[in-house]
Structure formats: structure tokens, C-alpha cells
Design a protein around this motif. Structure first.
Motif, PDB file in Angstrom:
ATOM      1  N   THR A  40      -8.508   9.880   2.830  1.00  0.00           N
ATOM      2  CA  THR A  40      -8.308  10.918   1.822  1.00  0.00           C
ATOM      3  C   THR A  40      -9.454  10.969   0.821  1.00  0.00           C
ATOM      4  OG1 THR A  40      -5.899  10.786   2.017  1.00  0.00           O
ATOM      5  CG2 THR A  40      -6.769  11.667  -0.040  1.00  0.00           C
ATOM      6  N   PHE A  41     -10.074   9.807   0.566  1.00  0.00           N
ATOM      7  CA  PHE A  41     -11.094   9.727  -0.479  1.00  0.00           C
ATOM      8  C   PHE A  41     -12.511   9.574   0.076  1.00  0.00           C
ATOM      9  CE2 PHE A  41      -7.093   8.052  -2.225  1.00  0.00           C
ATOM     10  CZ  PHE A  41      -6.865   9.016  -3.195  1.00  0.00           C
ATOM     11  N   GLY A  42     -12.703   9.928   1.349  1.00  0.00           N
ATOM     12  CA  GLY A  42     -14.040   9.921   1.910  1.00  0.00           C
ATOM     13  C   GLY A  42     -14.534   8.561   2.342  1.00  0.00           C
ATOM     14  N   LEU A  43     -13.615   7.648   2.621  1.00  0.00           N
ATOM     15  CA  LEU A  43     -13.988   6.281   2.987  1.00  0.00           C
ATOM     16  C   LEU A  43     -13.629   5.961   4.441  1.00  0.00           C
ATOM     17  CD1 LEU A  43     -12.979   4.532  -0.352  1.00  0.00           C
ATOM     18  CD2 LEU A  43     -15.313   4.887   0.508  1.00  0.00           C
ATOM     19  N   LEU A  44     -13.749   6.945   5.294  1.00  0.00           N
ATOM     20  CA  LEU A  44     -13.602   6.745   6.732  1.00  0.00           C
ATOM     21  C   LEU A  44     -14.807   7.381   7.408  1.00  0.00           C
ATOM     22  CD1 LEU A  44     -11.996   5.895   9.267  1.00  0.00           C
ATOM     23  CD2 LEU A  44     -10.890   8.149   9.180  1.00  0.00           C
ATOM     24  N   GLY A  45     -15.532   6.583   8.201  1.00  0.00           N
ATOM     25  CA  GLY A  45     -16.700   7.121   8.869  1.00  0.00           C
ATOM     26  C   GLY A  45     -17.292   6.151   9.857  1.00  0.00           C
TER      27      GLY A  45
ATOM     28  N   VAL B 204       0.838  -1.203   0.000  1.00  0.00           N
ATOM     29  CA  VAL B 204       0.000   0.000   0.000  1.00  0.00           C
ATOM     30  C   VAL B 204       0.872   1.252   0.000  1.00  0.00           C
ATOM     31  CG1 VAL B 204      -1.644   1.345   1.377  1.00  0.00           C
ATOM     32  CG2 VAL B 204      -1.988  -1.121   1.077  1.00  0.00           C
ATOM     33  N   LYS B 205       1.922   1.246   0.803  1.00  0.00           N
ATOM     34  CA  LYS B 205       2.814   2.416   0.854  1.00  0.00           C
ATOM     35  C   LYS B 205       3.474   2.670  -0.497  1.00  0.00           C
ATOM     36  CE  LYS B 205       3.815   2.337   5.822  1.00  0.00           C
ATOM     37  NZ  LYS B 205       4.839   2.119   6.865  1.00  0.00           N
ATOM     38  N   SER B 206       3.783   1.589  -1.232  1.00  0.00           N
ATOM     39  CA  SER B 206       4.407   1.760  -2.548  1.00  0.00           C
ATOM     40  C   SER B 206       3.421   2.309  -3.568  1.00  0.00           C
ATOM     41  CB  SER B 206       4.973   0.425  -3.039  1.00  0.00           C
ATOM     42  OG  SER B 206       3.938  -0.481  -3.417  1.00  0.00           O
ATOM     43  N   LEU B 207       2.139   1.989  -3.398  1.00  0.00           N
ATOM     44  CA  LEU B 207       1.110   2.448  -4.336  1.00  0.00           C
ATOM     45  C   LEU B 207       0.596   3.841  -3.986  1.00  0.00           C
ATOM     46  CD1 LEU B 207      -0.930  -0.878  -4.632  1.00  0.00           C
ATOM     47  CD2 LEU B 207       0.580   0.101  -6.374  1.00  0.00           C
ATOM     48  N   TYR B 208       0.651   4.206  -2.709  1.00  0.00           N
ATOM     49  CA  TYR B 208       0.149   5.495  -2.228  1.00  0.00           C
ATOM     50  C   TYR B 208       1.257   6.177  -1.416  1.00  0.00           C
ATOM     51  CZ  TYR B 208      -4.520   3.818  -3.490  1.00  0.00           C
ATOM     52  OH  TYR B 208      -5.618   3.340  -4.177  1.00  0.00           O
ATOM     53  N   PRO B 209       2.337   6.605  -2.067  1.00  0.00           N
ATOM     54  CA  PRO B 209       3.496   7.123  -1.317  1.00  0.00           C
ATOM     55  C   PRO B 209       3.204   8.393  -0.520  1.00  0.00           C
ATOM     56  CG  PRO B 209       3.734   7.510  -3.687  1.00  0.00           C
ATOM     57  CD  PRO B 209       2.574   6.595  -3.519  1.00  0.00           C
ATOM     58  N   ALA B 210       2.174   9.124  -0.878  1.00  0.00           N
ATOM     59  CA  ALA B 210       1.873  10.364  -0.149  1.00  0.00           C
ATOM     60  C   ALA B 210       1.020  10.119   1.092  1.00  0.00           C
ATOM     61  CB  ALA B 210       1.152  11.348  -1.076  1.00  0.00           C
ATOM     62  N   ALA B 211       0.484   8.908   1.257  1.00  0.00           N
ATOM     63  CA  ALA B 211      -0.405   8.619   2.378  1.00  0.00           C
ATOM     64  C   ALA B 211       0.359   8.566   3.691  1.00  0.00           C
ATOM     65  CB  ALA B 211      -1.131   7.301   2.143  1.00  0.00           C
ATOM     66  N   ARG B 212      -0.256   9.051   4.761  1.00  0.00           N
ATOM     67  CA  ARG B 212       0.379   9.012   6.070  1.00  0.00           C
ATOM     68  C   ARG B 212       0.463   7.575   6.592  1.00  0.00           C
ATOM     69  NH1 ARG B 212      -3.538  13.305   8.890  1.00  0.00           N
ATOM     70  NH2 ARG B 212      -4.951  12.333   7.367  1.00  0.00           N
TER      71      ARG B 212
END
Length: 427
Positions: free
Chosen positions: A255-260, A239-247
Motif C-alpha cells: 500500500t505504501f510503495g514498499l513492494l518491488g 499486524v492485522k490489529s494495527l492495519y485492519p484495512a490491509a488484505r
């Protein structure tokens, strides 16, 4: 009206927080059912006196409980359960993805949906939240079979558009939005069914698809959203390799509205402190999949620690990465993992996690997961002496928990002596 007589187990609180005293046990209890709902409960003598003309079903010393609720299932993996020797990414490529391609055939989807639901009911599971496949017909098959049985069930079309998934199981961001919305409109709130927005997990979705599904969830916040989170350490590195900007991993959803608060995150084993804090802050639910975590070698979920941190947790079989359809076996595995984490779970907590706890994670605890007046009559009767090995241990029990624990650790479908769905006996 029907009155079930036997031992009755229910909850007035959360034993993960309050201890075993949160449970209520009537040694000679009764549950009155009418029109699919619980209309009365309490000591047998009192309930019988209030309804002298009711039909009686005497279950003897069997334990009457809410039916099990399974918080995380892949019904399309029914036929490949207990496949040998792979970790997560190899498991997906070797077993899961080839099997899910077969669900392009609606007849095959209906066959497996029927098989899965019959197996679940035989093991005492009356509600579940399932992933389907990329094919809309796989959702239709599951929902149709669940409706035919009168079950309270949830499911969603699994969305994948990244080339990390095989070509035969890929869609697009727009198709994920459009087909998910169409299925949601068709099934959500129909009978006892609920639709669940379902990105499989970040590695198989592009940012565009996650954003599209986040937008759909924002339009329909009453629906659940389910996905996977931090199951294995090599998955997290992926996941880190695919989304390097993610914390962190959770940030790829946030980031994409999928936490709730209506999010259900499967596995959640290797969480960072920030992830724990955010999950708690929004009130999200976690699905603990202990047989899967050990079978695929994922790690040891921290049930006691995450509960103490304020997170909501429900148990799940994770069929078919999980190695059993039985919530009894799932409770046993949760106990064993708890021991390895030096946090032994009391039987009251284990049973809660497989009933009311899981129902709370799925936001259906207003209807199922407990025995209370007004709730739907999804119930099971448990034989606490279903095998000679269990019976000889239970004979020495000093209280209900000591009598129940051998069934948790050694029981299987033979222990499920009766199953009621909306008051109708299924087994």
C-alpha cells in the motif's frame, strides 16, 4: 597474478530448478586472480599453461568456492546472540531494543561492527546485507569497517516511529526520510558498498513513515529495500490489529510503495496465497533464516515449495536472532527444516542458496556469489576434513556432494581454510 589450485565449485544454473547438474566441479581446478578479479578458471593444467609466470597457491584437496553471502543480518545484535528463551516480541523488548540503544555511542557501534565483520570473515562470509539501528552513526560504523576490509556489503538505518518501539529508538516519518536519504547519498555506490532502505517492520512504523520510505525508494529504485514479513503467527495477528484495512501482511508494505523487485523480505514463513503470487509477480527476494526460525520458534520455511512457485531465495544467519555466525550451520538448519517439510535439499542447492542464490536476492550476483571470469575475487577455501568426525565420514565419499555434506552438517569456522576479499587473503 595469483593462481589458486584445488577443487573448484561453481554454478552454471540454479540447482533448485535444474538439480545438481547445474553445478560444475573440477577435481583438479584452478582460479586465476588479478587486480581483485577472476581472470581465468578451469582445469589446473590448462590454466597453469596459460600463465606460467603466475604465483601459485596450492590448496591441495580443499574446495575453492565463492565466499558466502548472508542475505539478512542484524549486526547490532552480535553481542546478544544466543540469548535464552524468548519469542519474537519478547526477544525484541528484552534483548534487542536495550542493546540497540547502546549504538547511540559511535565508539560502541564501531567496536561491534568490527567484531561482527571479523566473525563473519572467519566463518567464510564475504558479503552481507545488514540492518543497523535508528542511529545514523551505526550505519557509518558498519560501512566504514566494511570499506576498511574492502568488502562488498550492504546496510541501512533501521526506521521506527510507532510507540510499539521504545522512546529511545523512535524517530519520525520525516527523520526516517531525511536521515535515510543522507546516508544513501553518503554511502551508496562508494567503494563496494550499497545502501538499503530499512523499515524494521510494519508493527514499528506508522503509515506515514512507511509512505515516506516508499517515496524515498521510488526516488532511488536502484537501492534495495529490506524488512521483515510473516515471521510468527502472533506477529501477523499484531499486524492485522494495527492495519485492519490491509488484505494481509504484505499489503501493509504494498500500500505504501514498499513492494518491488529490489525488495528483500526476511523470514516469510506464514505466507498467504495472494502474498506468494504478488512476491513472484514483482520478482522480490526472500531471506530464509533457518537457525533463527527454530531458535525463536517461528515456524518452518517452505524452501522447496516457494522455489517451485518461482520465488528467489537466499540463506541468512539473521544474527543475532539466529544462533550462529556460520553459513555452514545455516545450511545445516535449512536442510533439517526441509526434512521436516518433507522436502530434503540437495547439498548443491544448499551451497547455492548460501552463495549465488543469496547474491541474486541482494542483486549483487553480477559481482559476487559465483566463480566466473570477470567476477570479483571474493573466495573461500574449504577444508573437507577439518575435524576427525568430518574426516572419517568424508573418507567414504563417492562424489563431491557426499564429501561436502558432512562439512555442511558438522562444520564450523575450522573448515574455512582461506578467505579472499577482492583477491586479498584475509584468513
Amino acid at each position: 597474478m595469483e593462481i589458486l589450485l584445488g577443487q573448484v565449485l561453481r554454478y552454471a544454473g540454479d540447482p533448485m530448478v535444474e538439480g545438481p547438474g547445474a553445478a560444475r566441479h573440477d577435481r583438479h581446478g584452478a582460479v586465476a586472480i588479478e587486480a581483485g578479479r577472476i581472470v581465468d578458471l578451469g582445469p589446473a593444467e590448462a590454466v597453469l599453461a596459460r600463465f606460467p609466470q603466475a604465483r601459485r597457491t596450492d590448496l591441495g584437496a580443499r574446495l575453492i568456492s565463492a565466499g558466502f553471502v548472508d542475505a539478512h543480518v542484524h549486526y547490532p545484535q552480535t553481542a546478544i546472540i544466543a540469548s535464552w528463551g524468548k519469542r519474537l516480541i519478547d526477544w525484541l523488548n528484552t534483548y534487542t531494543f536495550p542493546e540497540e540503544m547502546r549504538f547511540a555511542d559511535p565508539a560502541y557501534a564501531a567496536e561491534i561492527a568490527s567484531r561482527y565483520l571479523d566473525l563473519a570473515l572467519a566463518h567464510g562470509t564475504t558479503s552481507m546485507c545488514s540492518y543497523a539501528t535508528i542511529h545514523s552513526s551505526s550505519v557509518d560504523a558498519f560501512m566504514g569497517e566494511a570499506a576498511r576490509r574492502g568488502m562488498r556489503a550492504l546496510a541501512g538505518r533501521t526506521c521506527m516511529d510507532r510507540d510499539t518501539a521504545p522512546a529511545g529508538l523512535r524517530d519520525s516519518a520525516q527523520a526516517a526520510y531525511d536521515e535515510s536519504k543522507s546516508l544513501l547519498t553518503r554511502w551508496h555506490g562508494r567503494d563496494r558498498l550499497g545502501y538499503v532502505i530499512t523499515p524494521r517492520f510494519s508493527p514499528t512504523s506508522t503509515p506515514d513513515q512507511l509512505l515516506a520510505l516508499g517515496s524515498l525508494w521510488a526516488e532511488h529504485p536502484e537501492c534495495l529495500m529490506q524488512t521483515h514479513l510473516s515471521e510468527q503467527v502472533d506477529e501477523i495477528a499484531w499486524v492485522k490489529s494495527l492495519y485492519p484495512a490491509a488484505r494481509d501482511y504484505l499489503d501493509t508494505y504494498e500500500t505504501f510503495g514498499l513492494l518491488g523487485e529490489n525488495g528483500v523480505y526476511g523470514h516469510a514463513i506464514h505466507l498467504e496465497p495472494r502474498e506468494i503470487a504478488r512476491l513472484r509477480e514483482v520478482g522480490a527476494g526472500l531471506a530464509h533464516c533457518p537457525t533463527s526460525n527454530s531458535f525463536i520458534g517461528s515456524g518452518l520455511f517452505d524452501t522447496a515449495g516457494l522455489s517451485a512457485a518461482g520465488l528467489r531465495i537466499g540463506l541468512a544467519t539473521d544474527t543475532g536472532g539466529g544462533s550462529s555466525f556460520s553459513m555452514l550451520r545455516t545450511m545445516a538448519a535449512a536442510y533439517e527444516i526441509g526434512q521436516l517439510r518433507r522436502g530434503a535439499l540437495h547439498p548443491a542447492a544448499l551451497w547455492y542458496l548460501a552463495t549465488l542464490g543469496a547474491a541474486q536476492v541482494l542483486r549483487i550476483d553480477h559481482a559476487v556469489g559465483n566463480i566466473a571470469v570477470g567476477m570479483e575475487a571474493d573466495l573461500i577455501a574449504v577444508d573437507l576434513a577439518s575435524t576427525p568426525a568430518i574426516a572419517q565420514r568424508a573418507e567414504r565419499a563417492g562424489d563431491v556432494w557426499e564429501a561436502l555434506f558432512p562439512t555442511i552438517m558438522m562444520g564450523d569456522d575450522r573448515a574455512i581454510a582461506g578467505v579472499w576479499v577482492a583477491g586479498r587473503r584475509m584468513k
